[in-house]
Write an enzyme that holds these catalytic residues in place. Structure first.
Site, PDB file in Angstrom:
ATOM      1  N   PHE A 187     -14.500 -13.267  -2.350  1.00  0.00           N
ATOM      2  CA  PHE A 187     -13.438 -13.547  -1.376  1.00  0.00           C
ATOM      3  C   PHE A 187     -13.166 -15.052  -1.212  1.00  0.00           C
ATOM      4  O   PHE A 187     -12.077 -15.553  -1.530  1.00  0.00           O
ATOM      5  CB  PHE A 187     -13.843 -12.882  -0.052  1.00  0.00           C
ATOM      6  CG  PHE A 187     -13.118 -13.327   1.165  1.00  0.00           C
ATOM      7  CD1 PHE A 187     -11.733 -13.380   1.205  1.00  0.00           C
ATOM      8  CD2 PHE A 187     -13.830 -13.665   2.329  1.00  0.00           C
ATOM      9  CE1 PHE A 187     -11.059 -13.783   2.354  1.00  0.00           C
ATOM     10  CE2 PHE A 187     -13.168 -14.059   3.481  1.00  0.00           C
ATOM     11  CZ  PHE A 187     -11.788 -14.131   3.492  1.00  0.00           C
ATOM     12  N   ILE A 188     -14.159 -15.809  -0.765  1.00  0.00           N
ATOM     13  CA  ILE A 188     -13.905 -17.227  -0.471  1.00  0.00           C
ATOM     14  C   ILE A 188     -13.798 -18.023  -1.772  1.00  0.00           C
ATOM     15  O   ILE A 188     -12.922 -18.883  -1.922  1.00  0.00           O
ATOM     16  CB  ILE A 188     -15.001 -17.815   0.444  1.00  0.00           C
ATOM     17  CG1 ILE A 188     -15.074 -17.021   1.755  1.00  0.00           C
ATOM     18  CG2 ILE A 188     -14.729 -19.288   0.741  1.00  0.00           C
ATOM     19  CD1 ILE A 188     -16.277 -17.356   2.625  1.00  0.00           C
ATOM     20  N   THR A 214     -20.561  -8.665  -9.334  1.00  0.00           N
ATOM     21  CA  THR A 214     -21.185  -7.544  -8.620  1.00  0.00           C
ATOM     22  C   THR A 214     -20.039  -6.715  -8.042  1.00  0.00           C
ATOM     23  O   THR A 214     -18.866  -7.011  -8.275  1.00  0.00           O
ATOM     24  CB  THR A 214     -22.046  -8.056  -7.453  1.00  0.00           C
ATOM     25  OG1 THR A 214     -21.168  -8.651  -6.473  1.00  0.00           O
ATOM     26  CG2 THR A 214     -23.083  -9.082  -7.911  1.00  0.00           C
ATOM     27  N   ILE A 237     -26.553 -16.296 -11.538  1.00  0.00           N
ATOM     28  CA  ILE A 237     -27.148 -17.599 -11.183  1.00  0.00           C
ATOM     29  C   ILE A 237     -28.681 -17.566 -11.270  1.00  0.00           C
ATOM     30  O   ILE A 237     -29.325 -18.618 -11.250  1.00  0.00           O
ATOM     31  CB  ILE A 237     -26.713 -18.101  -9.780  1.00  0.00           C
ATOM     32  CG1 ILE A 237     -27.032 -17.082  -8.684  1.00  0.00           C
ATOM     33  CG2 ILE A 237     -25.228 -18.475  -9.784  1.00  0.00           C
ATOM     34  CD1 ILE A 237     -27.016 -17.678  -7.293  1.00  0.00           C
ATOM     35  N   GLU A 290     -25.175 -12.602  -2.082  1.00  0.00           N
ATOM     36  CA  GLU A 290     -24.995 -11.284  -1.464  1.00  0.00           C
ATOM     37  C   GLU A 290     -24.663 -11.594  -0.011  1.00  0.00           C
ATOM     38  O   GLU A 290     -25.384 -12.370   0.641  1.00  0.00           O
ATOM     39  CB  GLU A 290     -26.276 -10.466  -1.568  1.00  0.00           C
ATOM     40  CG  GLU A 290     -26.580  -9.964  -2.973  1.00  0.00           C
ATOM     41  CD  GLU A 290     -25.604  -8.900  -3.461  1.00  0.00           C
ATOM     42  OE1 GLU A 290     -24.947  -8.252  -2.618  1.00  0.00           O
ATOM     43  OE2 GLU A 290     -25.497  -8.724  -4.686  1.00  0.00           O
ATOM     44  N   THR A 309     -23.781 -20.320   6.061  1.00  0.00           N
ATOM     45  CA  THR A 309     -23.210 -19.548   7.162  1.00  0.00           C
ATOM     46  C   THR A 309     -23.757 -19.985   8.514  1.00  0.00           C
ATOM     47  O   THR A 309     -24.875 -20.520   8.601  1.00  0.00           O
ATOM     48  CB  THR A 309     -23.554 -18.055   6.937  1.00  0.00           C
ATOM     49  OG1 THR A 309     -23.216 -17.310   8.095  1.00  0.00           O
ATOM     50  CG2 THR A 309     -25.036 -17.832   6.656  1.00  0.00           C
ATOM     51  N   ASP A 310     -23.007 -19.678   9.573  1.00  0.00           N
ATOM     52  CA  ASP A 310     -23.507 -19.957  10.929  1.00  0.00           C
ATOM     53  C   ASP A 310     -24.602 -18.967  11.342  1.00  0.00           C
ATOM     54  O   ASP A 310     -25.313 -19.197  12.322  1.00  0.00           O
ATOM     55  CB  ASP A 310     -22.351 -19.933  11.954  1.00  0.00           C
ATOM     56  CG  ASP A 310     -21.621 -18.595  12.047  1.00  0.00           C
ATOM     57  OD1 ASP A 310     -21.938 -17.671  11.270  1.00  0.00           O
ATOM     58  OD2 ASP A 310     -20.722 -18.480  12.910  1.00  0.00           O
ATOM     59  N   GLU A 311     -24.753 -17.864  10.573  1.00  0.00           N
ATOM     60  CA  GLU A 311     -25.733 -16.839  10.978  1.00  0.00           C
ATOM     61  C   GLU A 311     -27.168 -17.344  10.895  1.00  0.00           C
ATOM     62  O   GLU A 311     -28.064 -16.737  11.476  1.00  0.00           O
ATOM     63  CB  GLU A 311     -25.583 -15.580  10.117  1.00  0.00           C
ATOM     64  CG  GLU A 311     -24.209 -14.965  10.257  1.00  0.00           C
ATOM     65  CD  GLU A 311     -24.120 -13.491   9.876  1.00  0.00           C
ATOM     66  OE1 GLU A 311     -25.165 -12.866   9.656  1.00  0.00           O
ATOM     67  OE2 GLU A 311     -22.991 -12.998   9.812  1.00  0.00           O
ATOM     68  N   TYR A 362     -29.994 -10.825   5.467  1.00  0.00           N
ATOM     69  CA  TYR A 362     -28.956 -11.704   4.896  1.00  0.00           C
ATOM     70  C   TYR A 362     -29.141 -13.135   5.398  1.00  0.00           C
ATOM     71  O   TYR A 362     -29.252 -14.082   4.607  1.00  0.00           O
ATOM     72  CB  TYR A 362     -27.555 -11.191   5.273  1.00  0.00           C
ATOM     73  CG  TYR A 362     -26.476 -12.238   5.077  1.00  0.00           C
ATOM     74  CD1 TYR A 362     -26.145 -12.705   3.809  1.00  0.00           C
ATOM     75  CD2 TYR A 362     -25.795 -12.787   6.175  1.00  0.00           C
ATOM     76  CE1 TYR A 362     -25.165 -13.685   3.628  1.00  0.00           C
ATOM     77  CE2 TYR A 362     -24.819 -13.762   6.001  1.00  0.00           C
ATOM     78  CZ  TYR A 362     -24.515 -14.216   4.728  1.00  0.00           C
ATOM     79  OH  TYR A 362     -23.551 -15.193   4.559  1.00  0.00           O
ATOM     80  N   LYS A 364     -30.152 -16.672   3.464  1.00  0.00           N
ATOM     81  CA  LYS A 364     -29.268 -17.852   3.458  1.00  0.00           C
ATOM     82  C   LYS A 364     -30.023 -19.053   4.038  1.00  0.00           C
ATOM     83  O   LYS A 364     -29.902 -20.176   3.544  1.00  0.00           O
ATOM     84  CB  LYS A 364     -27.985 -17.587   4.256  1.00  0.00           C
ATOM     85  CG  LYS A 364     -27.007 -16.637   3.601  1.00  0.00           C
ATOM     86  CD  LYS A 364     -26.448 -17.127   2.265  1.00  0.00           C
ATOM     87  CE  LYS A 364     -25.472 -18.274   2.401  1.00  0.00           C
ATOM     88  NZ  LYS A 364     -24.826 -18.587   1.080  1.00  0.00           N
TER      89      LYS A 364
END
Ligand code: NAD
Ligand code: DAU
Length: 353
Positions: free
Chosen positions: A10-11, A34, A58, A82, A132-134, A158, A162
């Protein structure tokens, strides 16, 4: 040239499409393809000599070494990952492999390549890691937004992977001097997003006459950023960011999930009205996501102060554009919704009845 990983996703795809609209600098596009990677998204670049697509993992060190030796990029923009929290709950292994081992492998290949560049090449090279902010965990309703100094507290497999990748990237700067940059961004939305994520899933289900599955009480908060604005932030950080620094990227658009779904339904009611009914009637509350983070919010002032970046879209303009894009490109969503996608939807949502 630049090398972009995860650029059939997507990005990454939005980033490459925008890049080649703005610059005439070639892009080597590396993606394993994937379930989330889709060459249809890059169809318009098929005959563009500035775009080279390479299908590679990668985690494959030899392949990464070869790519760097052959194309000699001045920068790596690392997006391959992922990315779906629900999938990480069902099966975390691929997340550890790609997000941690894959980032490590790419860093090792980059370090080896970079260490053999001449002084000017060394000084110019950048490894930009898109995160990510997560990684910062969950906020209460009254907590201040995440800043670049908020301690890491990842809660899902996830976000934990990250966070692991962010730490490795940081360490490669601190220990080896590799000129790295890290961005931590909030929830993106826009064209070409795989319909497992909230906004494209709700649009697809609404148009398909299916339930709109809101997890828990629908009061979880996310900050939303239009994908084109994330791409412009990455370009700014690449051009003028300080190696070793991290930059938070956000849209100043904190919204409760239910608000997002209501807004989507209202837009669809205007643009694709249903006789005598609203799409809001399809909303269905389902069992919550395990460990569901309550609130994410980003303080993006450093990026504005130091690099002058601000999002161009508001939530209203970005979402209207996005809904219109999905209405105009329904065949793209139909094509990516393969057998594998249908299997995922059955697995995830059967357990939420
Ligand atoms: P996505 O899931 O749409 O795309 C990921 C891409 O990576 C896919 O094309 C996939 O084929 C590729 N990929 C996966 N494993 C690979 C491997 N081992 N080798 C090579 N390619 C591989 O993801 P996205 O939403 O575009 O996210 C891109 C990056 O941005 C990720 O690193 C993600 O953590 C980060 N991010 C995403 C968001 C968001 O809201 N989507 C927000 C902040 C940060
Ligand atoms: O914050 C940045 C992150 O945003 C990225 O790092 C991730 O890659 C990206 O997937 C996204 O993570 P979220 O978990 O926030 O996104 P998702 O679209 O899966 O969910 C957004 C919110 O909507 C979340 O609170 C869960 C809720 N949700 C999601 C789905 C798929 C629902 O209520 N129903 C659903 O069916």
């Amino acid at each position: 040239m630049i090398l972009v990983t995860g650029s059939a996703g997507f990005i990454g795809a939005n980033f490459v499409l925008d890049w080649l609209q703005i610059f005439d600098e070639p892009v080597v596009n590396v993606d394993k393809l994937t379930y989330a990677g889709n060459l249809r998204t890059l169809k318009s670049l098929q005959h563009n000599p500035l775009h080279i697509f390479v299908c590679a993992d990668i985690c494959d060190r030899a392949a990464m070494d070869e790519l760097l030796a052959e194309y000699k990029p001045r920068a790596i923009i690392h997006l391959a990952a992922e990315t779906h929290v629900d999938r990480s709950i069902h099966g975390p292994e691929n997340f550890v492999l790609t997000n941690v081992v894959g980032t490590f492998t790419l860093l090792e290949a980059a370090r080896s390549y970079w260490s053999r560049l001449n002084d000017a090449g060394k000084a110019e090279f950048r490894f930009l890691h898109v995160s990510t902010d997560e990684v910062f965990g969950s906020l209460s309703a009254t907590d201040p937004q995440f800043s670049e100094t908020t301690p890491y507290a990842p809660n899902s497999p996830y976000s934990a992977t990250k966070a692991g990748s962010d730490h490795l990237v940081r360490a490669y700067h601190h220990t080896y001097g590799l000129p790295v940059l890290t961005t931590n961004c909030s929830n993106n939305y826009g064209p070409y997003q795989f319909p497992e994520k909230l906004i494209p899933l709700m649009i697809a289900n609404a148009l398909g006459g299916k339930p709109l599955p809101v997890y828990g009480d629908g009061q979880n908060v996310r900050d939303w950023l239009y994908v084109g604005d994330h791409c412009s932030a990455i370009r700014e950080v690449l051009a003028r960011g300080t190696p070793g620094e991290t930059y938070n990227v956000g849209g100043w658009n904190e919204k409760k999930n239910l608000e997002v779904v209501h807004t989507l339904c209202d837009l669809l009611d205007q643009l694709r009205p249903k006789a005598g009914a609203s799409y809001r009637d399809q909303i269905s509350y389902v069992k919550d996501r395990p460990g569901h983070d309550r609130r994410y919010a980003i303080d993006a002032r450093k990026l504005e102060r130091e690099l002058g970046w601000k999002p161009a879209e508001t939530f209203e303009t970005g979402l209207a554009k996005t809904v219109q894009w999905y209405l105009d490109n329904q065949e793209w969503s139909d094509e990516v919704a393969s057998g594998d996608y249908r299997k995922w939807v059955e697995t995830n949502y059967a357990q939420r009845a």
